[in-house]
Design a protein around this motif. Sequence first.
Motif, PDB file in Angstrom:
ATOM      1  N   PHE B 216       0.815  -1.210   0.000  1.00 13.96           N
ATOM      2  CA  PHE B 216       0.000   0.000   0.000  1.00 13.96           C
ATOM      3  C   PHE B 216       0.855   1.270   0.000  1.00 13.96           C
ATOM      4  CE2 PHE B 216      -2.154   3.319   2.552  1.00 13.96           C
ATOM      5  CZ  PHE B 216      -3.267   3.540   1.759  1.00 13.96           C
ATOM      6  N   LEU B 217       1.858   1.294   0.857  1.00 16.79           N
ATOM      7  CA  LEU B 217       2.626   2.509   1.089  1.00 16.79           C
ATOM      8  C   LEU B 217       3.238   3.075  -0.192  1.00 16.79           C
ATOM      9  CD1 LEU B 217       3.843   4.454   3.210  1.00 16.79           C
ATOM     10  CD2 LEU B 217       5.752   2.899   3.385  1.00 16.79           C
ATOM     11  N   PHE B 218       3.956   2.244  -0.952  1.00 14.37           N
ATOM     12  CA  PHE B 218       4.592   2.749  -2.162  1.00 14.37           C
ATOM     13  C   PHE B 218       3.561   3.053  -3.246  1.00 14.37           C
ATOM     14  CE2 PHE B 218       8.193   0.700  -0.114  1.00 14.37           C
ATOM     15  CZ  PHE B 218       9.135   1.707  -0.198  1.00 14.37           C
ATOM     16  N   GLY B 219       2.515   2.276  -3.270  1.00 13.18           N
ATOM     17  CA  GLY B 219       1.440   2.558  -4.216  1.00 13.18           C
ATOM     18  C   GLY B 219       0.861   3.940  -3.959  1.00 13.18           C
ATOM     19  N   LEU B 220       0.760   4.289  -2.696  1.00 10.80           N
ATOM     20  CA  LEU B 220       0.201   5.589  -2.317  1.00 10.80           C
ATOM     21  C   LEU B 220       1.138   6.716  -2.728  1.00 10.80           C
ATOM     22  CD1 LEU B 220      -2.065   6.959  -0.441  1.00 10.80           C
ATOM     23  CD2 LEU B 220      -0.322   6.885   1.332  1.00 10.80           C
ATOM     24  N   ILE B 221       2.433   6.521  -2.492  1.00 13.37           N
ATOM     25  CA  ILE B 221       3.390   7.596  -2.679  1.00 13.37           C
ATOM     26  C   ILE B 221       3.830   7.734  -4.129  1.00 13.37           C
ATOM     27  CG2 ILE B 221       5.754   8.306  -2.096  1.00 13.37           C
ATOM     28  CD1 ILE B 221       5.259   7.218   0.696  1.00 13.37           C
ATOM     29  N   LEU B 222       3.988   6.623  -4.823  1.00 12.10           N
ATOM     30  CA  LEU B 222       4.629   6.673  -6.133  1.00 12.10           C
ATOM     31  C   LEU B 222       3.670   6.655  -7.330  1.00 12.10           C
ATOM     32  CD1 LEU B 222       7.593   4.218  -5.400  1.00 12.10           C
ATOM     33  CD2 LEU B 222       7.609   6.699  -5.253  1.00 12.10           C
ATOM     34  N   THR B 223       2.357   6.646  -7.100  1.00 12.46           N
ATOM     35  CA  THR B 223       1.458   6.638  -8.249  1.00 12.46           C
ATOM     36  C   THR B 223       0.495   7.815  -8.220  1.00 12.46           C
ATOM     37  OG1 THR B 223      -0.281   5.350  -7.186  1.00 12.46           O
ATOM     38  CG2 THR B 223       1.445   4.109  -8.298  1.00 12.46           C
ATOM     39  N   THR B 224       0.036   8.200  -9.394  1.00 14.40           N
ATOM     40  CA  THR B 224      -0.942   9.271  -9.505  1.00 14.40           C
ATOM     41  C   THR B 224      -2.193   8.775 -10.204  1.00 14.40           C
ATOM     42  OG1 THR B 224       0.881  10.805  -9.684  1.00 14.40           O
ATOM     43  CG2 THR B 224      -1.277  11.639 -10.261  1.00 14.40           C
ATOM     44  N   LYS B 225      -2.007   8.227 -11.425  1.00 14.91           N
ATOM     45  CA  LYS B 225      -3.185   7.725 -12.122  1.00 14.91           C
ATOM     46  C   LYS B 225      -2.921   6.452 -12.903  1.00 14.91           C
ATOM     47  CE  LYS B 225      -2.568  10.008 -16.438  1.00 14.91           C
ATOM     48  NZ  LYS B 225      -2.695  11.124 -17.300  1.00 14.91           N
ATOM     49  N   SER B 226      -1.812   6.391 -13.642  1.00 13.61           N
ATOM     50  CA  SER B 226      -1.632   5.276 -14.572  1.00 13.61           C
ATOM     51  C   SER B 226      -1.404   3.947 -13.855  1.00 13.61           C
ATOM     52  CB  SER B 226      -0.448   5.534 -15.493  1.00 13.61           C
ATOM     53  OG  SER B 226      -0.580   6.779 -16.073  1.00 13.61           O
ATOM     54  N   ALA B 227      -0.645   3.975 -12.766  1.00 14.15           N
ATOM     55  CA  ALA B 227      -0.217   2.710 -12.164  1.00 14.15           C
ATOM     56  C   ALA B 227      -0.846   2.466 -10.801  1.00 14.15           C
ATOM     57  CB  ALA B 227       1.300   2.684 -12.054  1.00 14.15           C
ATOM     58  N   VAL B 228      -1.940   3.161 -10.502  1.00 18.76           N
ATOM     59  CA  VAL B 228      -2.562   3.013  -9.185  1.00 18.76           C
ATOM     60  C   VAL B 228      -2.983   1.561  -8.950  1.00 18.76           C
ATOM     61  CG1 VAL B 228      -4.555   3.656  -7.776  1.00 18.76           C
ATOM     62  CG2 VAL B 228      -3.394   5.373  -9.156  1.00 18.76           C
ATOM     63  N   VAL B 230      -4.805  -1.679  -6.793  1.00 26.06           N
ATOM     64  CA  VAL B 230      -6.126  -1.860  -6.193  1.00 26.06           C
ATOM     65  C   VAL B 230      -6.194  -1.385  -4.747  1.00 26.06           C
ATOM     66  CG1 VAL B 230      -7.544  -3.704  -5.231  1.00 26.06           C
ATOM     67  CG2 VAL B 230      -7.095  -3.624  -7.654  1.00 26.06           C
ATOM     68  N   THR B 231      -5.153  -1.658  -3.969  1.00 27.48           N
ATOM     69  CA  THR B 231      -5.211  -1.283  -2.551  1.00 27.48           C
ATOM     70  C   THR B 231      -5.428   0.216  -2.395  1.00 27.48           C
ATOM     71  OG1 THR B 231      -2.814  -1.354  -2.676  1.00 27.48           O
ATOM     72  CG2 THR B 231      -3.890  -3.121  -1.472  1.00 27.48           C
ATOM     73  N   VAL B 232      -4.753   0.995  -3.229  1.00 21.94           N
ATOM     74  CA  VAL B 232      -4.890   2.450  -3.147  1.00 21.94           C
ATOM     75  C   VAL B 232      -6.196   2.883  -3.818  1.00 21.94           C
ATOM     76  CG1 VAL B 232      -3.842   4.650  -3.783  1.00 21.94           C
ATOM     77  CG2 VAL B 232      -2.403   2.748  -3.084  1.00 21.94           C
ATOM     78  N   GLY B 233      -6.511   2.275  -4.957  1.00 26.78           N
ATOM     79  CA  GLY B 233      -7.721   2.627  -5.687  1.00 26.78           C
ATOM     80  C   GLY B 233      -8.978   2.418  -4.861  1.00 26.78           C
ATOM     81  N   ALA B 234      -8.994   1.360  -4.079  1.00 31.29           N
ATOM     82  CA  ALA B 234     -10.179   1.083  -3.254  1.00 31.29           C
ATOM     83  C   ALA B 234     -10.381   2.198  -2.232  1.00 31.29           C
ATOM     84  CB  ALA B 234     -10.045  -0.258  -2.553  1.00 31.29           C
ATOM     85  N   THR B 235      -9.297   2.771  -1.729  1.00 26.12           N
ATOM     86  CA  THR B 235      -9.474   3.851  -0.756  1.00 26.12           C
ATOM     87  C   THR B 235      -9.945   5.129  -1.440  1.00 26.12           C
ATOM     88  OG1 THR B 235      -7.162   4.522  -0.841  1.00 26.12           O
ATOM     89  CG2 THR B 235      -7.746   2.918   0.836  1.00 26.12           C
ATOM     90  N   PHE B 236      -9.572   5.348  -2.714  1.00 25.66           N
ATOM     91  CA  PHE B 236     -10.133   6.491  -3.449  1.00 25.66           C
ATOM     92  C   PHE B 236     -11.637   6.365  -3.441  1.00 25.66           C
ATOM     93  CE2 PHE B 236      -6.592   7.099  -6.869  1.00 25.66           C
ATOM     94  CZ  PHE B 236      -5.709   7.398  -5.869  1.00 25.66           C
TER      95      PHE B 236
ATOM     96  N   LYS C  71      -3.995  17.105  -1.442  1.00 24.83           N
ATOM     97  CA  LYS C  71      -3.138  18.267  -1.675  1.00 24.83           C
ATOM     98  C   LYS C  71      -1.672  17.895  -1.545  1.00 24.83           C
ATOM     99  CE  LYS C  71      -5.926  21.429  -2.743  1.00 24.83           C
ATOM    100  NZ  LYS C  71      -6.898  21.994  -1.868  1.00 24.83           N
ATOM    101  N   GLU C  72      -1.374  17.071  -0.564  1.00 24.67           N
ATOM    102  CA  GLU C  72       0.007  16.669  -0.326  1.00 24.67           C
ATOM    103  C   GLU C  72       0.571  16.020  -1.578  1.00 24.67           C
ATOM    104  OE1 GLU C  72      -2.550  16.376   1.649  1.00 24.67           O
ATOM    105  OE2 GLU C  72      -2.032  15.784   3.677  1.00 24.67           O
ATOM    106  N   LYS C  73      -0.245  15.095  -2.108  1.00 27.92           N
ATOM    107  CA  LYS C  73       0.187  14.316  -3.252  1.00 27.92           C
ATOM    108  C   LYS C  73       0.358  15.216  -4.483  1.00 27.92           C
ATOM    109  CE  LYS C  73       0.469  10.138  -5.148  1.00 27.92           C
ATOM    110  NZ  LYS C  73       1.595  10.722  -5.848  1.00 27.92           N
ATOM    111  N   MET C  74      -0.638  16.076  -4.697  1.00 30.51           N
ATOM    112  CA  MET C  74      -0.603  16.914  -5.882  1.00 30.51           C
ATOM    113  C   MET C  74       0.607  17.847  -5.843  1.00 30.51           C
ATOM    114  SD  MET C  74      -3.412  19.507  -7.382  1.00 30.51           S
ATOM    115  CE  MET C  74      -3.018  20.967  -6.485  1.00 30.51           C
ATOM    116  N   LEU C  75       0.855  18.439  -4.689  1.00 31.37           N
ATOM    117  CA  LEU C  75       1.959  19.383  -4.594  1.00 31.37           C
ATOM    118  C   LEU C  75       3.299  18.703  -4.765  1.00 31.37           C
ATOM    119  CD1 LEU C  75       0.660  21.739  -1.854  1.00 31.37           C
ATOM    120  CD2 LEU C  75       1.260  22.328  -4.177  1.00 31.37           C
ATOM    121  N   ALA C  76       3.430  17.520  -4.154  1.00 26.35           N
ATOM    122  CA  ALA C  76       4.684  16.797  -4.330  1.00 26.35           C
ATOM    123  C   ALA C  76       4.880  16.479  -5.807  1.00 26.35           C
ATOM    124  CB  ALA C  76       4.657  15.520  -3.502  1.00 26.35           C
ATOM    125  N   ASP C  77       3.811  16.090  -6.468  1.00 28.45           N
ATOM    126  CA  ASP C  77       3.904  15.727  -7.882  1.00 28.45           C
ATOM    127  C   ASP C  77       4.307  16.917  -8.761  1.00 28.45           C
ATOM    128  OD1 ASP C  77       3.342  13.132  -7.434  1.00 28.45           O
ATOM    129  OD2 ASP C  77       1.339  13.114  -8.302  1.00 28.45           O
TER     130      ASP C  77
END
Lengths: 291, 281, 444
Positions: B216-228, B230-236, C71-77
Amino acid sequence: MSSVIAFEDRERRESRKLLVGLCIFLGVMLGFPVIVNLWYGFADASFENLTGSFIGLENYRDALSNPKMWQALGFSLRFALICTLFEVGIALVLVFILHPLLVTRPWLTAVLMLPMMVSPALMGVMYRLILNEFTGIVPVYLEMAGMAVNFLGRRSIYNTVVAIEVLQWTPFAFLILATARQTVAYEIEEAGAVDGATGWHAIFHIFLPLMRPAIVIVLFVRFIDSFRVFDHIYVLTGGGPGNLTTSISIYIYKLFFVQRTIGEAVAVSTLLLVMSLTLIVLAMRLVVRRN
Amino acid sequence: MIVRRQSPLNILADSLRWVVFAVVALVVNLPVLSTILTSFKTDADINAYPPKWIFTPTLDHYRTVLTSPSVDYLHYVMNSIVIAVLGTIFAIVLTLPAAYAIARYKVGAKWLLPIITNLRALPLIIFAIPFYFMFQTVGLLDTRLGLALISCIINIPIALVLFVGFVQDLPRDFDDAAKIDGASMGQILRHVVVPLSRPVMLAVFILSFIYSWNEFLFGLILTTKSAVPVTVGATFFVTSRGIEWGPTAAAMTIGVLPPLILGLFAYPYMGKSMLAGGVKG
Amino acid sequence: MLRSRILAGTAAAFAAALSASAAYADITILAWPGEPAESAFRKVLDLYNSTAGKENNSKASVIYFSQQGFKEKMLADVAAGSKEFDVMLTATYDVGLYAPFMTPIDDIVTPAVYDVISKNAIETQRYEGKVYGIPTDLSLHFLYYRKDLIEKLLTDDAWKAKYGEISEEILGTKMEPKKPDDWTWDDYIATALFFTKSLNSDSPTRYGTVLQMKNLLYNIMLWQGTAASYGGDWRDAAGNITIDSEAYRKGLAIYKTITDNEATPGDSNTYEYGEANSVFGAGQAAFMVQWNAAVPEFNDPKKYPEVVGKLGLTHEPAGTLGPKTHFHSLGLGINKNSEKQDEAKKFLAWLATAEPMKLYAKEGGSPPLAEKPMAEVAADRPEMLLMGEHAAKYGFVMNGGTSSKALAIYTNQAENFTGYWTGATELDPALKNVVDYMTKAFAK
């Protein structure tokens, strides 16, 4: 004779090549972050200025003088300790109660294993569903029984995040200890100590001592994992209310993404790395000497 | 085998054991069970008081999730599959030869093996920030490949430990026979070790697939849209829709089913492999 | 050799899978999540893609993250130079923070735009003389209440008597129920206590109100109308931090009293926008202060049948300075790193015309329309007139609330104030932490 040794030497040399891929990969993927961490720890980088310039120990001073870091560290240590003890304690009791059932029906283990397969982040959301005050299945039944407990309320939130961790990972402790219990029983049988292995006496004087290495491993692994907890707490509380449930991982995340203090976040990370390494070395020595 | 007489006391003890088992199984699996049930309930049934255990199932929530315009859930599922499979394959390709060298020739057994097995004891968040910058520089932010590399790191310890154990148990006669036929080390690996390692490879594959999927952690930090994933997408899904428990439950059911099903196959390996070290990613 | 063919096939499949993660739209918009604006915005995009977008040969699609960490994510990006989105969210309270990563859009703010969007709103997207965003939503707060319940409270003698009893017992003064338009914060508290089942077994709702106390910066914006209505502000004219004031203490005490008397659900410390709507919408609370965005939700009979037709709206309760409401605009601007500057600009220029803005309003968005288009959509969205009026009469922005530090300050306040409400920290240390933090932040 010497030709055999030379042959073996050649083989060893050749076999080194097999490690190259792994070493290069790890060198790049782990070496680079360490270098980045070292630089950013001593620099005043910001998101506006990603390279930054050298400022000496200031980040480390900021990190160490921030009471919130100590709170987060305290939370993680306490959380890890409580969770680990509960998990291992409950698992041990269950191992001895359920053992006779599992010997002939290994699939029962599979049923108890399921929580380990669930992503902790999703587990957090699931608990949000079943603990919700209005539609959650747990509060509804408790209310019918005349008990009103607010699991996500401010008084119980700490206990709730502990309970979620324990419920998800007790199966893990159970699995390893059940495997160990099985191995011990097998060894006793091999040694011909027939039928001495029942009752309280056997548990305390034969099984537990022989299972000690496994218990130590479980304690160690679970402590490490609970110490770095992030997923389910982030999803459930975001580290709040206040910073009541902010673990060290969540704290670093917040420093970096929310407060945007890159240097301090990296300094805390580096301190954590040094601490973890020290702990690992100590633990290894302990385990090695024991066994 | 110790044969126990079926005295009344034993029967009573056994039934108590069954009760304990049932209670524990129910308690630890309650969230998953409840979520799966909720995902098939109509909205009226979800809010029913007292909670319903028997109801007419509906697939509406799954339709909502899979056709939701704001959350491309199928894309997230696909991401998770690609990331987990790739990460697992990378880990196997890197560790199997190394395990052979370590177990057969004791090369690196003294330093490499302990370093790698202790990798998983480090809090991952330490690496999150440098990876963010590193991926940004080389263009791996928000790519499946980037997350697959992370998965690979997470899975290397468990893969290596299992493979080393396997090679140690592999009789040397196989290698020696091949050597007499003049086979090189690479050929031995390809034609002797790999075919024989299928069972252990399956175990590694299943375990590391599960860990990668649940990251979950890296998925949260390192993705925006293309590579999200499921673990992160479900929380969206949860927060952007307000609280619609039906669709949320359906999204989560889809998100936990693959590792759950694999886990049912994997449990025989799990105890052993975990004793050897390395668990959750 | 079947195996090698299978392997080759798998490899090909992977290559395809890896490249499939390429963008699947021409321009990507990162917008603010949350219904009903989300669905409304999607309809606007459909309109664009079938009309102007087609002519420009461009297609727009939208992505969302979860509200937590958005916001955190967007700004970092953007700071790291991400090109994942071309058009991004802007907001009054952090336009100063985004500005370095955005392209100014003064060239598309023509006089014609002022006929569609109110001039004040465009000003809220300006930083150091340049405009960075086209405002799409005005955000402020209403008091949402259940007309049926309040009506009964004002007319039923037994209820009135009980109201006096409860307020005397808990607040120390015997009070009379009032119309929500005339509420002070004390009436707000007393009414919340009255509609709480644990204090009043005759209450038709379980809780009087529902507070949002998750550790999240938007929850501070929602709360701070309390402090402002007693004259609270971040700084005085000389720049001294004025958080440790009577006004702030009073505002914090309002939430504390309600929490301590359990007139809000016990797990409110995990609540944000969506959860609060669920509670009020399920008929579990009699009133709440909430963002204006939720109004269309409560008029939707499919979603919240409990509330439809019974929703009353008014301004926030009054302090010594009368009622106040925090307000800001959300907008859309251009990511400086985007490689599609022209295309993004074309889209924004189109967005600032009457047709899309009116469509957005009709479908549930809250655009800050100028007078003429506002009159045209007022029939569909009566509360939009109310919004304009409230913003003009009661709206405030904290001194320093648009600076580049604002976001981090709100976050710090959220941590300390939620900690105080939920009993994790004491009042004085919480205030002191905030003052110290703000002093440091503004000094840098």
